[in-house]
Design an enzyme around this catalytic site. Structure first.
Site: not given
Ligand code: PLP
Ligand code: COI
Length: 360
Positions: A98, A201, A237
């Site tokens: 990612r 991200k 989300e």
């Molecule tokens: N959506 C957003 C905006 C996020 O910052 C995160 C955190 O990483 C997620 C979703 C969840 O992604 P992940 O499960 O890969 O941490």
């Molecule tokens: C995560 O879940 O790792 C994120 O980057 C979300 C962040 C807003 C803490």
């Protein structure tokens, strides 16, 4: 904090690790200083060998593109100590991939997956005594980031980049932990546009949402739930996490949208929900469907699964939890995920990556 003198972090053997003196069970989701971060520079067409440093600051050119034009992206993943004392990371290869997508989307130099993995292992090993002990509920949060460091004044990509990983021991993102939170549907602010950068991200997405989150908190909510920016009709989300609902007949439903971050946690839950017979589906979810769900949750690395107790949309409020407890299926999903992450359940899907201790 008692930290004894140790050999160079890259020579330190596993059995030399004494845990840092922290109140592990009561850690918040904040920055807690550790010993080392790691940083690599991309210059003249190549990444360097990287360096572990105790320096918590980064010297930056005043015209660095990360400062002016937002050439910045990051990742978030966690390392855990298992019952056996191993240190494991959850699906780090997915974060590596990612990060590459994020870099490419804003024309930054991507970090090759093998470099990402090596960097993660080096920095976790150098801070091994900050990996929270098994059973405390805490974890070592790993935060990789890439920034454009080369100077530009015109809007164009930098010619130099830095890849940094910091680590910090953390507790739950929402201070209530695995307790239902209250969301509000956000109609005044868009986090990301359909053809924008919401699916990667980059720091700008968080800057875009910060005022919505703070306003929601002031009104007594925990977080916002964004709608799609084009029609304002479908769920996107939450601020820091994906969203899912569980229908009355037990189906796992999570939004499909071009402007949300493809969550690695959600991807894992789709697999676990399938195992549980929840017929998981990822599709556009109309905002009105919140009134039909039996349970709901936020999911992400930081949020893990955070049960949603209520959602407020305009003058209506739907309450999923009347007794302050998460729903049955949300709880089971959480338990299954945590058991895999902590090595308490078989790692059927190869999600758990053991970080080998440094060689003596
Ligand atoms: N959506 C957003 C905006 C996020 O910052 C995160 C955190 O990483 C997620 C979703 C969840 O992604 P992940 O499960 O890969 O941490
Ligand atoms: C995560 O879940 O790792 C994120 O980057 C979300 C962040 C807003 C803490």
């Amino acid at each position: 904090m008692s930290v004894r003198t140790r050999p160079h972090p890259e020579q330190q053997a596993e059995n030399n690790v004494t845990k840092a003196d922290l109140d592990w069970a009561n850690l918040d989701f904040g920055y807690h200083q550790t010993d080392y971060n790691i940083r690599y520079t991309w210059r003249n067409g190549a990444w360097d060998a990287g360096v572990l440093t105790r320096d918590e600051s980064i010297p930056l050119h005043i015209a660095a593109t990360c400062l002016h034009y937002g050439q910045e992206c990051f990742e978030g993943l966690k390392a855990f100590e298992t019952r056996r004392g191993d240190v494991v990371a959850f699906r780090p290869d997915e974060n590596a991939k990612r990060l590459i997508r994020s870099c490419k989307k804003i024309l930054m130099e991507p970090v090759p997956e093998p470099l990402f993995m090596a960097a993660m292992e080096r920095v976790v090993n150098a801070n091994r005594h900050y990996v929270p002990p098994y059973g405390t509920g805490a974890s070592l949060y790993i935060r990789p980031l890439v920034i454009g460091t080369g100077p530009q004044v015109g809007v164009k990509p930098a010619t130099e980049y830095m890849f940094v990983i910091l680590v910090t021991p953390v507790g739950p993102y929402f201070k209530t932990g695995f307790k239902p939170v209250d969301l509000v549907v956000e109609e005044e602010v868009d986090r990301a546009a359909p053809l924008g950068v919401g699916d990667v991200k980059v720091g700008g997405n968080y800057a875009a949402g910060i005022r919505a989150t703070m306003a929601a908190k002031q009104r007594g909510f925990t977080e916002v739930l964004y709608l799609d920016a084009r029609e304002k009709k479908y769920l996107d989300e939450s601020g820091p996490a994906n969203f899912f609902g569980v229908t009355q007949d037990g189906q796992y439903v999570t939004p499909a949208s071009p402007s949300i971050l493809p969550s690695i946690t959600n991807k894992s839950l789709l697999t676990l929900a399938e195992e549980m017979g929840m017929r998981p589906v990822q599709r556009p979810v109309a905002v009105d469907e919140i009134f039909e769900f039996a349970e709901a949750g936020c999911c992400g690395t930081a949020a893990v699964i955070t049960p949603v107790g209520s959602i407020t949309f305009r003058d209506r409020k739907v309450v999923y939890s009347k007794d302050g407890r998460a729903g049955r299926l949300t709880t089971e999903l959480y338990q299954r995920l945590r058991a895999i992450q902590l090595g308490d359940a078989p790692d059927k899907y190869g999600w758990v990556y053991k970080i080998p201790p440094p060689k003596e």
